[in-house]
Design a protein around this motif. Structure first.
Motif, PDB file in Angstrom:
ATOM      1  N   TYR A  96      -2.280 -28.275 -29.465  1.00  0.00           N
ATOM      2  CA  TYR A  96      -2.654 -29.116 -30.603  1.00  0.00           C
ATOM      3  C   TYR A  96      -1.719 -30.314 -30.764  1.00  0.00           C
ATOM      4  N   ARG A  97      -1.327 -30.902 -29.624  1.00  0.00           N
ATOM      5  CA  ARG A  97      -0.422 -32.045 -29.689  1.00  0.00           C
ATOM      6  C   ARG A  97      -0.904 -33.164 -28.781  1.00  0.00           C
ATOM      7  N   THR A  98      -0.404 -34.352 -29.090  1.00  0.00           N
ATOM      8  CA  THR A  98      -0.715 -35.542 -28.314  1.00  0.00           C
ATOM      9  C   THR A  98       0.422 -36.544 -28.488  1.00  0.00           C
ATOM     10  N   GLU A  99       0.407 -37.585 -27.662  1.00  0.00           N
ATOM     11  CA  GLU A  99       1.333 -38.699 -27.812  1.00  0.00           C
ATOM     12  C   GLU A  99       0.581 -39.868 -28.440  1.00  0.00           C
ATOM     13  N   ILE A 100       1.321 -40.716 -29.116  1.00  0.00           N
ATOM     14  CA  ILE A 100       0.745 -41.936 -29.692  1.00  0.00           C
ATOM     15  C   ILE A 100       1.451 -43.140 -29.078  1.00  0.00           C
ATOM     16  N   GLY A 101       0.713 -44.199 -28.891  1.00  0.00           N
ATOM     17  CA  GLY A 101       1.279 -45.436 -28.378  1.00  0.00           C
ATOM     18  C   GLY A 101       0.580 -46.632 -28.998  1.00  0.00           C
ATOM     19  N   THR A 102       1.278 -47.743 -28.986  1.00  0.00           N
ATOM     20  CA  THR A 102       0.684 -48.960 -29.547  1.00  0.00           C
ATOM     21  C   THR A 102       1.362 -50.185 -28.935  1.00  0.00           C
ATOM     22  N   GLU A 103       0.647 -51.270 -28.912  1.00  0.00           N
ATOM     23  CA  GLU A 103       1.236 -52.573 -28.606  1.00  0.00           C
ATOM     24  C   GLU A 103       0.439 -53.622 -29.360  1.00  0.00           C
ATOM     25  N   LEU A 104       1.102 -54.738 -29.628  1.00  0.00           N
ATOM     26  CA  LEU A 104       0.509 -55.780 -30.455  1.00  0.00           C
ATOM     27  C   LEU A 104       0.929 -57.141 -29.934  1.00  0.00           C
ATOM     28  N   SER A 105      -0.001 -58.077 -29.957  1.00  0.00           N
ATOM     29  CA  SER A 105       0.296 -59.461 -29.582  1.00  0.00           C
ATOM     30  C   SER A 105       1.474 -59.978 -30.395  1.00  0.00           C
ATOM     31  N   ARG A 123      -3.554 -40.725 -39.229  1.00  0.00           N
ATOM     32  CA  ARG A 123      -4.412 -40.051 -40.208  1.00  0.00           C
ATOM     33  C   ARG A 123      -5.691 -39.549 -39.529  1.00  0.00           C
ATOM     34  N   TYR A 124      -6.292 -40.397 -38.714  1.00  0.00           N
ATOM     35  CA  TYR A 124      -7.532 -40.000 -38.024  1.00  0.00           C
ATOM     36  C   TYR A 124      -7.273 -38.783 -37.126  1.00  0.00           C
ATOM     37  N   GLY A 125      -6.156 -38.794 -36.416  1.00  0.00           N
ATOM     38  CA  GLY A 125      -5.838 -37.682 -35.518  1.00  0.00           C
ATOM     39  C   GLY A 125      -5.683 -36.367 -36.239  1.00  0.00           C
ATOM     40  N   PHE A 126      -4.976 -36.378 -37.351  1.00  0.00           N
ATOM     41  CA  PHE A 126      -4.788 -35.137 -38.104  1.00  0.00           C
ATOM     42  C   PHE A 126      -6.093 -34.682 -38.759  1.00  0.00           C
ATOM     43  N   GLU A 127      -6.880 -35.621 -39.263  1.00  0.00           N
ATOM     44  CA  GLU A 127      -8.094 -35.250 -39.986  1.00  0.00           C
ATOM     45  C   GLU A 127      -9.279 -34.919 -39.088  1.00  0.00           C
ATOM     46  N   PHE A 129      -9.137 -34.622 -35.283  1.00  0.00           N
ATOM     47  CA  PHE A 129      -8.867 -33.956 -34.007  1.00  0.00           C
ATOM     48  C   PHE A 129      -8.074 -32.662 -34.184  1.00  0.00           C
ATOM     49  N   ASN A 130      -7.820 -32.280 -35.426  1.00  0.00           N
ATOM     50  CA  ASN A 130      -7.128 -31.017 -35.713  1.00  0.00           C
ATOM     51  C   ASN A 130      -5.766 -30.946 -35.031  1.00  0.00           C
ATOM     52  N   LEU A 131      -5.072 -32.050 -34.974  1.00  0.00           N
ATOM     53  CA  LEU A 131      -3.750 -32.077 -34.357  1.00  0.00           C
ATOM     54  C   LEU A 131      -2.732 -31.385 -35.260  1.00  0.00           C
ATOM     55  N   GLN A 132      -1.732 -30.789 -34.653  1.00  0.00           N
ATOM     56  CA  GLN A 132      -0.593 -30.222 -35.372  1.00  0.00           C
ATOM     57  C   GLN A 132       0.645 -31.105 -35.204  1.00  0.00           C
ATOM     58  N   ARG A 133       0.745 -31.766 -34.024  1.00  0.00           N
ATOM     59  CA  ARG A 133       1.953 -32.524 -33.691  1.00  0.00           C
ATOM     60  C   ARG A 133       1.557 -33.802 -32.956  1.00  0.00           C
ATOM     61  N   ILE A 134       2.136 -34.910 -33.382  1.00  0.00           N
ATOM     62  CA  ILE A 134       1.976 -36.183 -32.685  1.00  0.00           C
ATOM     63  C   ILE A 134       3.368 -36.625 -32.253  1.00  0.00           C
ATOM     64  N   GLU A 135       3.481 -36.964 -30.978  1.00  0.00           N
ATOM     65  CA  GLU A 135       4.764 -37.375 -30.404  1.00  0.00           C
ATOM     66  C   GLU A 135       4.742 -38.862 -30.091  1.00  0.00           C
ATOM     67  N   ALA A 136       5.912 -39.477 -30.198  1.00  0.00           N
ATOM     68  CA  ALA A 136       6.094 -40.868 -29.777  1.00  0.00           C
ATOM     69  C   ALA A 136       7.321 -40.897 -28.866  1.00  0.00           C
ATOM     70  N   LEU A 137       7.145 -41.380 -27.656  1.00  0.00           N
ATOM     71  CA  LEU A 137       8.240 -41.515 -26.699  1.00  0.00           C
ATOM     72  C   LEU A 137       8.642 -42.983 -26.667  1.00  0.00           C
ATOM     73  N   ILE A 138       9.901 -43.257 -27.051  1.00  0.00           N
ATOM     74  CA  ILE A 138      10.323 -44.635 -27.278  1.00  0.00           C
ATOM     75  C   ILE A 138      11.634 -44.908 -26.551  1.00  0.00           C
ATOM     76  N   GLU A 139      11.687 -46.018 -25.805  1.00  0.00           N
ATOM     77  CA  GLU A 139      12.926 -46.414 -25.132  1.00  0.00           C
ATOM     78  C   GLU A 139      13.992 -46.741 -26.175  1.00  0.00           C
ATOM     79  N   PRO A 140      15.241 -46.309 -25.946  1.00  0.00           N
ATOM     80  CA  PRO A 140      16.318 -46.587 -26.912  1.00  0.00           C
ATOM     81  C   PRO A 140      16.468 -48.058 -27.311  1.00  0.00           C
ATOM     82  N   PRO A 141      16.282 -49.034 -26.393  1.00  0.00           N
ATOM     83  CA  PRO A 141      16.423 -50.437 -26.842  1.00  0.00           C
ATOM     84  C   PRO A 141      15.269 -50.935 -27.722  1.00  0.00           C
TER      85      PRO A 141
END
Length: 186
Positions: A96-105, A123-127, A129-141
């Motif tokens: 019940y988990r997934t990763e989230i990502g985004t980019e913007l102009s 919000r859409y994912g929890f409501e 897709f029945n997710l329990q956990r959303i992860e974000a993997l982010i570079e330290p800089p």
């Protein structure tokens, strides 16, 4: 919890319409994914050709077809141009988990647009897709993405050393997470 959609969902916020990205959006996608500043922490080289953008759009379609993710194009209400994307990838249905990502102009940085899209997708994912956990993997800089995640309730759990090999180098990544109960309590 496989991410399954019968019809691609459209998400509307105060200022945004999040929608399916199509081949007609390739020029817009190329415009922001060819910017070295936008791509700096994405793990890909800046795009050079319309074929690069088409490949990205095909990847968006493939993750939906496989049920491993979904990526929405970010557009401003009343304007059709895709100015970024946000969505889920690398879903693990049995956990019940997934990763989230985004980019913007870059033209839209600092206006709260990424945060508005990010919160709506979470919000859409929890409501839906029945997710329990959303992860974000982010570079330290990548301070901006860390602030975006933290603003939306994500907690930094630790550092994944040399976690990815992208663009000819090993990258460390911070692991952030947001649990459904944490989001519900916000």
């Amino acid at each position: 919890m496989k991410i399954e959609v019968s019809a691609f969902p459209v998400i509307e916020t105060n200022r945004l319409i999040l929608r399916k990205v199509t081949k007609d959006d390739a020029g817009s996608v190329l415009k922001y994914l060819s910017d070295k500043d936008v791509m700096k922490h994405v793990g890909l080289d800046p795009f050079n050709t319309i074929e690069d953008a088409m490949s990205e759009i095909l990847w968006y379609q493939s993750i939906v077809e496989k049920g491993t993710g979904i990526r929405w194009g970010i557009t401003l209400k009343g304007q059709g141009e895709v100015i970024g994307s946000c969505g889920f990838l690398n879903s693990v249905p049995q956990h019940y988990r997934t990763e989230i990502g985004t980019e913007l102009s870059k033209d839209y940085w600092g206006q709260g647009i990424a945060s508005e899209a990010f919160e709506a997708v979470i919000r859409y994912g929890f409501e839906h897709f029945n997710l329990q956990r959303i992860e974000a993997l982010i570079e330290p800089p990548n301070i901006a993405s860390q602030k975006l995640a933290e603003k939306n309730g994500f907690i930094r759990e630790g550092l994944l050393r040399n976690y990815e090999f992208t663009c000819g180098k090993f990258d460390d990544l911070y692991m952030y997470s947001l649990l459904k109960q944490d989001f519900d309590n916000c």
